[in-house]
Design a protein around this motif. Structure first.
Motif, PDB file in Angstrom:
ATOM      1  N   VAL A 182      85.121 146.222 117.291  1.00  0.00           N
ATOM      2  CA  VAL A 182      83.984 146.928 116.707  1.00  0.00           C
ATOM      3  C   VAL A 182      82.801 146.947 117.677  1.00  0.00           C
ATOM      4  CG1 VAL A 182      82.294 146.908 114.832  1.00  0.00           C
ATOM      5  CG2 VAL A 182      84.700 146.345 114.365  1.00  0.00           C
ATOM      6  N   SER A 183      82.469 145.765 118.203  1.00  0.00           N
ATOM      7  CA  SER A 183      81.304 145.665 119.074  1.00  0.00           C
ATOM      8  C   SER A 183      81.390 144.403 119.908  1.00  0.00           C
ATOM      9  CB  SER A 183      80.018 145.639 118.233  1.00  0.00           C
ATOM     10  OG  SER A 183      78.871 145.605 119.059  1.00  0.00           O
ATOM     11  N   CYS A 184      80.689 144.426 121.048  1.00  0.00           N
ATOM     12  CA  CYS A 184      80.681 143.266 121.930  1.00  0.00           C
ATOM     13  C   CYS A 184      79.288 143.070 122.506  1.00  0.00           C
ATOM     14  CB  CYS A 184      81.695 143.432 123.051  1.00  0.00           C
ATOM     15  SG  CYS A 184      81.811 142.011 124.150  1.00  0.00           S
ATOM     16  N   ALA A 203      87.095 146.022 105.484  1.00  0.00           N
ATOM     17  CA  ALA A 203      88.005 145.212 106.295  1.00  0.00           C
ATOM     18  C   ALA A 203      87.528 143.759 106.277  1.00  0.00           C
ATOM     19  CB  ALA A 203      88.036 145.710 107.747  1.00  0.00           C
ATOM     20  N   ILE A 204      88.354 142.894 106.826  1.00  0.00           N
ATOM     21  CA  ILE A 204      87.905 141.540 107.151  1.00  0.00           C
ATOM     22  C   ILE A 204      87.314 141.609 108.551  1.00  0.00           C
ATOM     23  CG2 ILE A 204      88.541 139.139 107.493  1.00  0.00           C
ATOM     24  CD1 ILE A 204      90.882 139.584 105.581  1.00  0.00           C
ATOM     25  N   TYR A 205      86.109 141.104 108.693  1.00  0.00           N
ATOM     26  CA  TYR A 205      85.414 141.123 109.976  1.00  0.00           C
ATOM     27  C   TYR A 205      85.454 139.739 110.607  1.00  0.00           C
ATOM     28  CZ  TYR A 205      83.698 145.839 109.255  1.00  0.00           C
ATOM     29  OH  TYR A 205      83.614 147.201 109.088  1.00  0.00           O
ATOM     30  N   TYR A 206      85.828 139.712 111.872  1.00  0.00           N
ATOM     31  CA  TYR A 206      85.933 138.473 112.624  1.00  0.00           C
ATOM     32  C   TYR A 206      85.023 138.511 113.842  1.00  0.00           C
ATOM     33  CZ  TYR A 206      90.454 138.128 110.181  1.00  0.00           C
ATOM     34  OH  TYR A 206      91.453 138.071 109.240  1.00  0.00           O
ATOM     35  N   CYS A 207      84.457 137.360 114.196  1.00  0.00           N
ATOM     36  CA  CYS A 207      83.812 137.273 115.495  1.00  0.00           C
ATOM     37  C   CYS A 207      84.678 136.408 116.404  1.00  0.00           C
ATOM     38  CB  CYS A 207      82.387 136.759 115.404  1.00  0.00           C
ATOM     39  SG  CYS A 207      82.187 135.070 114.818  1.00  0.00           S
ATOM     40  N   ALA A 208      84.558 136.650 117.696  1.00  0.00           N
ATOM     41  CA  ALA A 208      85.386 135.968 118.679  1.00  0.00           C
ATOM     42  C   ALA A 208      84.570 135.727 119.942  1.00  0.00           C
ATOM     43  CB  ALA A 208      86.626 136.805 118.994  1.00  0.00           C
ATOM     44  N   ALA A 209      84.968 134.727 120.708  1.00  0.00           N
ATOM     45  CA  ALA A 209      84.226 134.341 121.906  1.00  0.00           C
ATOM     46  C   ALA A 209      85.132 134.304 123.126  1.00  0.00           C
ATOM     47  CB  ALA A 209      83.578 132.973 121.703  1.00  0.00           C
ATOM     48  N   ARG A 210      84.527 134.660 124.269  1.00  0.00           N
ATOM     49  CA  ARG A 210      85.247 134.549 125.543  1.00  0.00           C
ATOM     50  C   ARG A 210      84.270 134.042 126.593  1.00  0.00           C
ATOM     51  NH1 ARG A 210      89.003 138.284 129.354  1.00  0.00           N
ATOM     52  NH2 ARG A 210      88.352 137.303 131.293  1.00  0.00           N
ATOM     53  N   TYR A 211      84.688 133.016 127.324  1.00  0.00           N
ATOM     54  CA  TYR A 211      83.841 132.468 128.381  1.00  0.00           C
ATOM     55  C   TYR A 211      83.761 133.453 129.550  1.00  0.00           C
ATOM     56  CZ  TYR A 211      82.076 129.509 132.104  1.00  0.00           C
ATOM     57  OH  TYR A 211      81.329 129.002 133.120  1.00  0.00           O
ATOM     58  N   THR A 212      82.529 133.750 129.986  1.00  0.00           N
ATOM     59  CA  THR A 212      82.339 134.644 131.132  1.00  0.00           C
ATOM     60  C   THR A 212      81.374 134.058 132.152  1.00  0.00           C
ATOM     61  OG1 THR A 212      80.529 135.804 130.025  1.00  0.00           O
ATOM     62  CG2 THR A 212      82.746 136.726 129.755  1.00  0.00           C
ATOM     63  N   GLY A 213      80.802 132.875 131.836  1.00  0.00           N
ATOM     64  CA  GLY A 213      79.798 132.309 132.723  1.00  0.00           C
ATOM     65  C   GLY A 213      78.417 132.873 132.409  1.00  0.00           C
ATOM     66  N   ALA A 270      80.741 135.852 126.048  1.00  0.00           N
ATOM     67  CA  ALA A 270      80.661 137.141 125.380  1.00  0.00           C
ATOM     68  C   ALA A 270      81.149 136.953 123.944  1.00  0.00           C
ATOM     69  CB  ALA A 270      81.538 138.172 126.080  1.00  0.00           C
ATOM     70  N   ILE A 271      80.515 137.645 123.018  1.00  0.00           N
ATOM     71  CA  ILE A 271      80.895 137.588 121.611  1.00  0.00           C
ATOM     72  C   ILE A 271      81.315 138.986 121.160  1.00  0.00           C
ATOM     73  CG2 ILE A 271      80.165 137.114 119.256  1.00  0.00           C
ATOM     74  CD1 ILE A 271      80.346 134.615 120.964  1.00  0.00           C
ATOM     75  N   GLY A 272      82.475 139.052 120.562  1.00  0.00           N
ATOM     76  CA  GLY A 272      82.961 140.322 120.035  1.00  0.00           C
ATOM     77  C   GLY A 272      83.100 140.272 118.525  1.00  0.00           C
ATOM     78  N   TRP A 273      82.894 141.422 117.904  1.00  0.00           N
ATOM     79  CA  TRP A 273      83.179 141.589 116.476  1.00  0.00           C
ATOM     80  C   TRP A 273      84.416 142.484 116.366  1.00  0.00           C
ATOM     81  CZ3 TRP A 273      81.349 139.161 112.294  1.00  0.00           C
ATOM     82  CH2 TRP A 273      80.111 138.504 112.382  1.00  0.00           C
ATOM     83  N   PHE A 274      85.333 142.051 115.523  1.00  0.00           N
ATOM     84  CA  PHE A 274      86.552 142.793 115.271  1.00  0.00           C
ATOM     85  C   PHE A 274      86.726 142.952 113.769  1.00  0.00           C
ATOM     86  CE2 PHE A 274      88.632 142.784 119.454  1.00  0.00           C
ATOM     87  CZ  PHE A 274      87.812 141.883 120.125  1.00  0.00           C
TER      88      PHE A 274
END
Length: 127
Positions: free
Chosen positions: A48-50, A91-101, A33-37
């Motif tokens: 912000v979004s996922c 703002a500063i926008y970041y993307c982030a990742a989380r393993y979900t299979g 999953a990829i999220g924007w913060f």
């Protein structure tokens, strides 16, 4: 090695559009999953979004109807299309990742749910 690189930030006038990119390397978006913060000066980092690995989307109330998250599997890149931008989107926008299979569930839009982060890209909305 898992890596995320954001790009596309800049200065834009209120009401204008901007598209952010999050280029992923070292892993497949089919399993994460990829999220924007975003984080404004003096404020907490907020979700912000996922985009889930199965293609589901979620948005913060403050951006619903204005922002759209999507991905290009061929480029292993996730995008955040931002329309009708407001000064409070600065703002500063970041993307982030989380393993979900593979075909994984949606992940809550909380920074504690994501373990891998990019370096961020600055978005400034001002006339």
């Amino acid at each position: 090695q898992l890596q995320l690189v954001e790009s596309g930030g800049g200065l834009v006038q209120p009401g204008g559009p901007l598209r952010l990119s999050c280029a992923a390397s070292g892993f497949s978006l089919d399993y994460y999953a990829i999220g924007w913060f975003r984080q404004a000066p003096g404020k907490e980092r907020e979700g912000v979004s996922c985009l889930s690995s199965r293609g589901g989307t979620a948005y913060a109330d403050s951006v619903k109807g204005r922002f759209t998250i999507s991905r290009d599997n061929a480029k292993n890149t996730v995008y955040l299309q931002m329309n009708s931008l407001k000064p409070e989107d600065t703002a500063i926008y970041y993307c982030a990742a989380r393993y979900t299979g593979w075909n994984g569930r949606m992940v809550p839009l909380s920074r504690t749910e994501f373990g891998s982060w990019g370096q961020g890209t600055q978005v400034t909305v001002s006339s």
